[in-house]
Design a protein around this motif. Structure first.
Motif, PDB file in Angstrom:
ATOM      1  N   VAL A  80      -0.795  -2.395   5.233  1.00 12.31           N
ATOM      2  CA  VAL A  80      -0.468  -2.406   3.795  1.00 12.31           C
ATOM      3  C   VAL A  80      -1.693  -2.040   2.964  1.00 12.31           C
ATOM      4  O   VAL A  80      -1.614  -1.264   2.008  1.00 12.31           O
ATOM      5  N   ARG A  81      -2.842  -2.567   3.331  1.00 13.02           N
ATOM      6  CA  ARG A  81      -4.068  -2.287   2.569  1.00 13.02           C
ATOM      7  C   ARG A  81      -4.500  -0.826   2.711  1.00 13.02           C
ATOM      8  O   ARG A  81      -5.068  -0.245   1.788  1.00 13.02           O
ATOM      9  N   ALA A  82      -4.254  -0.234   3.883  1.00 13.32           N
ATOM     10  CA  ALA A  82      -4.743   1.123   4.158  1.00 13.32           C
ATOM     11  C   ALA A  82      -3.715   2.209   3.847  1.00 13.32           C
ATOM     12  O   ALA A  82      -3.976   3.390   4.082  1.00 13.32           O
ATOM     13  N   ARG A  83      -2.560   1.834   3.303  1.00 12.85           N
ATOM     14  CA  ARG A  83      -1.506   2.836   3.093  1.00 12.85           C
ATOM     15  C   ARG A  83      -1.943   3.880   2.066  1.00 12.85           C
ATOM     16  O   ARG A  83      -2.685   3.560   1.127  1.00 12.85           O
ATOM     17  N   PRO A  84      -1.491   5.118   2.237  1.00 14.78           N
ATOM     18  CA  PRO A  84      -1.850   6.177   1.283  1.00 14.78           C
ATOM     19  C   PRO A  84      -1.275   5.896  -0.101  1.00 14.78           C
ATOM     20  O   PRO A  84      -0.267   5.193  -0.234  1.00 14.78           O
ATOM     21  N   ALA A  85      -1.914   6.449  -1.099  1.00 17.59           N
ATOM     22  CA  ALA A  85      -1.419   6.301  -2.478  1.00 17.59           C
ATOM     23  C   ALA A  85       0.007   6.823  -2.568  1.00 17.59           C
ATOM     24  O   ALA A  85       0.336   7.862  -1.989  1.00 17.59           O
ATOM     25  N   GLY A  86       0.853   6.090  -3.269  1.00 17.10           N
ATOM     26  CA  GLY A  86       2.244   6.511  -3.444  1.00 17.10           C
ATOM     27  C   GLY A  86       3.168   6.075  -2.326  1.00 17.10           C
ATOM     28  O   GLY A  86       4.371   6.313  -2.382  1.00 17.10           O
ATOM     29  N   ARG A 149       0.016  -9.251  -2.388  1.00 13.60           N
ATOM     30  CA  ARG A 149      -0.421  -9.715  -3.710  1.00 13.60           C
ATOM     31  C   ARG A 149      -1.540  -8.836  -4.257  1.00 13.60           C
ATOM     32  O   ARG A 149      -1.553  -8.464  -5.419  1.00 13.60           O
ATOM     33  N   GLU A 150      -2.487  -8.510  -3.383  1.00 11.81           N
ATOM     34  CA  GLU A 150      -3.697  -7.819  -3.835  1.00 11.81           C
ATOM     35  C   GLU A 150      -3.505  -6.325  -4.034  1.00 11.81           C
ATOM     36  O   GLU A 150      -4.148  -5.725  -4.884  1.00 11.81           O
ATOM     37  N   PRO A 155       4.075 -10.776  -7.147  1.00  8.07           N
ATOM     38  CA  PRO A 155       3.940 -12.197  -7.489  1.00  8.07           C
ATOM     39  C   PRO A 155       3.838 -13.066  -6.235  1.00  8.07           C
ATOM     40  O   PRO A 155       4.408 -12.716  -5.185  1.00  8.07           O
ATOM     41  N   GLU A 156       3.160 -14.189  -6.360  1.00  7.94           N
ATOM     42  CA  GLU A 156       2.833 -15.020  -5.196  1.00  7.94           C
ATOM     43  C   GLU A 156       4.065 -15.418  -4.384  1.00  7.94           C
ATOM     44  O   GLU A 156       4.093 -15.252  -3.164  1.00  7.94           O
ATOM     45  N   LEU A 161       7.683 -14.731   0.403  1.00  8.64           N
ATOM     46  CA  LEU A 161       9.037 -14.546   0.931  1.00  8.64           C
ATOM     47  C   LEU A 161       9.180 -13.192   1.629  1.00  8.64           C
ATOM     48  O   LEU A 161       9.808 -13.091   2.692  1.00  8.64           O
ATOM     49  N   ALA A 162       8.600 -12.156   1.035  1.00  9.45           N
ATOM     50  CA  ALA A 162       8.668 -10.824   1.643  1.00  9.45           C
ATOM     51  C   ALA A 162       7.940 -10.806   2.980  1.00  9.45           C
ATOM     52  O   ALA A 162       8.452 -10.276   3.982  1.00  9.45           O
TER      53      ALA A 162
END
Length: 214
Positions: A80-86, A149-150, A155-156, A161-162
């Protein structure tokens, strides 16, 4: 200064090698004799370390096995952190899981190498290892929720939940694959069905989590 700065890196690599060597020795013994029949002292002897050193690296006997999956605990979060823009988090996770199936990544359950099959069977047949993997799963959920979240301004509560749903779906898919292979279905024959199930599962997630996907 350069030499001093390199020391922590070298020391950390040495610790990683020691940790891996202890775990490999343990898993070899466990697969040969059974998890419950091998003592920590026997593992320490086989790995040529003291019991004190072993416990410094692995606080519990179960950790010796779960270490094999250690990199995967934060894998979804890293994707998730490394995913490409868009690219949405769900799209990135779906593509990553499908790539894992193609590459026969053991974490997808779609790997029929004898050693991998034996390891999966041992975990499923040992209640304390099943319980330890549940803690591993909780860690994966926590890390993924934080990444959502980041990086996606989620939202927290939505993030928690996701993450719980996404991790549960990935585990369900992997367990289905591992169970089929444990009963003798070859990975190559299972592949098409595994892809179909993964596509279906992520479509369900996307429809249920449309705010996250949009």
């Amino acid at each position: 200064m350069g030499a001093m700065n390199s020391k922590p890196g070298l020391r950390e690599r040495k610790k990683q090698r020691t940790r891996a060597a202890i775990s490999e020795a343990a898993i070899t013994l466990f697969l040969e004799h059974g998890f419950t029949r091998v003592s920590v002292a026997q593992v320490a002897e086989a790995a040529e370390v003291s019991r004190r050193t072993l416990f410094a690296y692995f606080p519990t006997k179960e950790d010796l096995v779960v270490h094999r999956f250690a990199d995967h605990e934060t894998e979804a979060a890293r994707v998730v952190r490394a995913r490409p823009a868009g690219t949405t988090p769900l799209t990135a996770l779906r593509e990553h899981f499908l790539r894992g199936l193609r590459e026969r990544d053991p974490i997808t359950g779609l790997n029929d190498r004898p050693g991998i099959l034996a390891l999966h069977r041992m975990i499923l047949d040992t209640p304390s290892l099943v319980a330890r993997m549940e803690r591993f799963k909780t860690g994966a959920e926590r890390a993924l929720a934080e990444a959502l979240r980041e990086t996606a301004a989620t939202p927290e509560l939505t993030a928690r939940l996701a993450a719980a749903q996404i991790v549960a779906v990935q585990w369900a898919l992997a367990n289905d694959n591992a169970e089929r292979l444990a009963y003798g279905e070859p990975a190559d024959e299972r592949y098409a069905g595994a892809v179909q199930d993964a596509e279906h599962a992520f479509a369900l997630l996307e429809n249920g989590l449309h705010r996250l996907a949009s």
